[in-house]
Write a protein that holds these residues in place. Structure first.
Motif, PDB file in Angstrom:
ATOM      1  N   UNK A   1      87.941   0.513   3.560  1.00  0.00           N
ATOM      2  CA  UNK A   1      88.802  -0.623   3.908  1.00  0.00           C
ATOM      3  C   UNK A   1      90.185  -0.445   3.302  1.00  0.00           C
ATOM      4  N   UNK A   2      91.204  -0.781   4.082  1.00  0.00           N
ATOM      5  CA  UNK A   2      92.588  -0.601   3.648  1.00  0.00           C
ATOM      6  C   UNK A   2      93.042  -1.817   2.848  1.00  0.00           C
ATOM      7  N   UNK A   3      93.567  -1.552   1.647  1.00  0.00           N
ATOM      8  CA  UNK A   3      94.076  -2.622   0.791  1.00  0.00           C
ATOM      9  C   UNK A   3      95.577  -2.406   0.609  1.00  0.00           C
ATOM     10  N   UNK A   4      96.433  -3.163   1.304  1.00  0.00           N
ATOM     11  CA  UNK A   4      97.876  -2.936   1.217  1.00  0.00           C
ATOM     12  C   UNK A   4      98.456  -3.202  -0.161  1.00  0.00           C
ATOM     13  N   UNK A   5      97.753  -3.966  -0.995  1.00  0.00           N
ATOM     14  CA  UNK A   5      98.266  -4.279  -2.332  1.00  0.00           C
ATOM     15  C   UNK A   5      97.889  -3.215  -3.366  1.00  0.00           C
ATOM     16  N   UNK A   6      97.015  -2.291  -3.007  1.00  0.00           N
ATOM     17  CA  UNK A   6      96.549  -1.299  -3.978  1.00  0.00           C
ATOM     18  C   UNK A   6      97.681  -0.450  -4.583  1.00  0.00           C
ATOM     19  N   UNK A   7      98.618   0.094  -3.766  1.00  0.00           N
ATOM     20  CA  UNK A   7      99.707   0.884  -4.363  1.00  0.00           C
ATOM     21  C   UNK A   7     100.589   0.085  -5.315  1.00  0.00           C
ATOM     22  N   UNK A   8     100.907  -1.156  -4.938  1.00  0.00           N
ATOM     23  CA  UNK A   8     101.749  -1.970  -5.819  1.00  0.00           C
ATOM     24  C   UNK A   8     101.000  -2.359  -7.095  1.00  0.00           C
ATOM     25  N   UNK A   9      99.695  -2.561  -6.978  1.00  0.00           N
ATOM     26  CA  UNK A   9      98.887  -2.879  -8.168  1.00  0.00           C
ATOM     27  C   UNK A   9      98.872  -1.698  -9.130  1.00  0.00           C
ATOM     28  N   UNK A  10      98.659  -0.493  -8.591  1.00  0.00           N
ATOM     29  CA  UNK A  10      98.644   0.711  -9.431  1.00  0.00           C
ATOM     30  C   UNK A  10      99.998   0.919 -10.098  1.00  0.00           C
ATOM     31  N   UNK A  11     101.082   0.700  -9.345  1.00  0.00           N
ATOM     32  CA  UNK A  11     102.427   0.854  -9.915  1.00  0.00           C
ATOM     33  C   UNK A  11     102.683  -0.178 -11.014  1.00  0.00           C
ATOM     34  N   UNK A  12     102.227  -1.402 -10.797  1.00  0.00           N
ATOM     35  CA  UNK A  12     102.407  -2.463 -11.800  1.00  0.00           C
ATOM     36  C   UNK A  12     101.653  -2.125 -13.082  1.00  0.00           C
ATOM     37  N   UNK A  13     100.405  -1.653 -12.931  1.00  0.00           N
ATOM     38  CA  UNK A  13      99.625  -1.286 -14.108  1.00  0.00           C
ATOM     39  C   UNK A  13     100.294  -0.171 -14.903  1.00  0.00           C
ATOM     40  N   UNK A  14     100.853   0.821 -14.191  1.00  0.00           N
ATOM     41  CA  UNK A  14     101.518   1.927 -14.875  1.00  0.00           C
ATOM     42  C   UNK A  14     102.822   1.477 -15.533  1.00  0.00           C
ATOM     43  N   UNK A  15     103.454   0.472 -14.956  1.00  0.00           N
ATOM     44  CA  UNK A  15     104.678  -0.058 -15.564  1.00  0.00           C
ATOM     45  C   UNK A  15     104.356  -0.824 -16.845  1.00  0.00           C
ATOM     46  N   UNK A  16     103.237  -1.547 -16.838  1.00  0.00           N
ATOM     47  CA  UNK A  16     102.835  -2.310 -18.034  1.00  0.00           C
ATOM     48  C   UNK A  16     102.401  -1.362 -19.144  1.00  0.00           C
ATOM     49  N   UNK A  17     101.546  -0.391 -18.794  1.00  0.00           N
ATOM     50  CA  UNK A  17     101.047   0.574 -19.774  1.00  0.00           C
ATOM     51  C   UNK A  17     100.921   1.938 -19.088  1.00  0.00           C
ATOM     52  N   UNK A  18     101.738   2.909 -19.493  1.00  0.00           N
ATOM     53  CA  UNK A  18     101.669   4.228 -18.855  1.00  0.00           C
ATOM     54  C   UNK A  18     100.245   4.784 -18.863  1.00  0.00           C
ATOM     55  N   UNK A  19      99.810   5.269 -17.706  1.00  0.00           N
ATOM     56  CA  UNK A  19      98.464   5.825 -17.577  1.00  0.00           C
ATOM     57  C   UNK A  19      97.451   4.828 -17.040  1.00  0.00           C
ATOM     58  N   UNK A  20      97.769   3.534 -17.111  1.00  0.00           N
ATOM     59  CA  UNK A  20      96.817   2.529 -16.637  1.00  0.00           C
ATOM     60  C   UNK A  20      96.677   2.565 -15.111  1.00  0.00           C
ATOM     61  N   UNK A  21      97.775   2.856 -14.428  1.00  0.00           N
ATOM     62  CA  UNK A  21      97.720   2.991 -12.970  1.00  0.00           C
ATOM     63  C   UNK A  21      96.877   4.184 -12.551  1.00  0.00           C
ATOM     64  N   UNK A  22      96.957   5.273 -13.323  1.00  0.00           N
ATOM     65  CA  UNK A  22      96.131   6.456 -13.036  1.00  0.00           C
ATOM     66  C   UNK A  22      94.649   6.133 -13.251  1.00  0.00           C
ATOM     67  N   UNK A  23      94.366   5.326 -14.288  1.00  0.00           N
ATOM     68  CA  UNK A  23      92.980   4.896 -14.518  1.00  0.00           C
ATOM     69  C   UNK A  23      92.505   4.014 -13.366  1.00  0.00           C
ATOM     70  N   UNK A  24      93.387   3.162 -12.839  1.00  0.00           N
ATOM     71  CA  UNK A  24      93.058   2.311 -11.694  1.00  0.00           C
ATOM     72  C   UNK A  24      92.711   3.161 -10.460  1.00  0.00           C
ATOM     73  N   UNK A  25      93.441   4.292 -10.303  1.00  0.00           N
ATOM     74  CA  UNK A  25      93.190   5.212  -9.180  1.00  0.00           C
ATOM     75  C   UNK A  25      92.045   6.185  -9.458  1.00  0.00           C
ATOM     76  N   UNK A  26      91.461   6.096 -10.653  1.00  0.00           N
ATOM     77  CA  UNK A  26      90.373   7.000 -11.084  1.00  0.00           C
ATOM     78  C   UNK A  26      90.831   8.456 -11.198  1.00  0.00           C
TER      79      UNK A  26
END
Length: 201
Positions: free
Chosen positions: A52-77
């Motif tokens: 299923x396509x989640x249009x908010x997923x890229x912005x969520x990953x970017x936000x997590x990485x902005x808050x804490x570097x590496x957190x967006x990568x963890x979100x993307x596994x």
């Protein structure tokens, strides 16, 4: 006269049998070619279940990485990227701190010389011009370290965003590559080999 008639009859029968046998061979060859014509080799692309396509997923990953570097990568596994990000950030921050400390050492020594003191750690080894040049170079190195740190931080955000986009890339049977082999319908002596790229909207 009778022997001539017998010979002519035998020759006629021989040619007739040879013609019939040739026609029989031709029919068998055509049947074989028609059988080959109906056989077509196709390799179907393996069907991949689309997520299923989640249009908010890229912005969520970017936000997590902005808050804490590496957190967006963890979100993307993509956990293997986290040590690389922290190693790069740690190296650039280390060089910034080192250049900043050295800059203050030379600056403090230069200030003391301007105040008339002659007891700084560089006295007798580095001239006043040398202290000024060292401050300029160290300040430049310090600024470069800041820019590199900001660049790595920005790349961390971009990487998380792009990874999240690519993870949702839809690969299914709408896009398939099919090789095929087919006997030519008009000229049975030749065959066609082809490659078909199908893209359905």
């Amino acid at each position: 006269m009778q022997s001539k008639f017998v010979i002519a009859t035998l020759c006629t029968l021989f040619f007739s049998f040879s013609t019939f046998s040739q026609e029989d061979k031709d029919e068998k060859e055509k049947d074989r070619k028609y059988t080959l014509k109906t056989e077509e080799i196709t390799v179907e692309a393996a069907s991949v279940e689309s997520k299923p396509f989640d249009p908010l997923s890229p912005s969520t990953a970017a936000f997590y990485s902005a808050v804490l570097p590496g957190l967006g990568q963890a979100y993307n596994k993509k956990y293997w990227k986290i040590p690389i990000i922290y190693a790069a950030l740690g190296t650039s921050i280390y060089f910034y701190i080192d250049n900043n400390n050295e800059y203050h050492r030379y600056r403090d020594a230069y200030k003391r010389r301007l105040a008339g003191f002659k007891d700084d750690e560089f006295y007798g080894r580095v001239t006043d011009d040398g202290l000024r040049n060292a401050q300029k170079q160290l300040n430049k190195n310090r600024e470069i370290s800041i820019l590199v740190t900001i660049g790595i931080y920005a790349l961390n955000i971009i990487d998380a965003n792009v990874d999240a986009h690519l993870l949702q890339y839809n690969v299914d049977d709408n896009l398939s590559l099919r090789p095929h082999y087919k006997i030519n319908e008009f000229d049975y002596k030749s065959s066609d080999v082809g490659l078909t790229l199908n893209f359905q909207f």
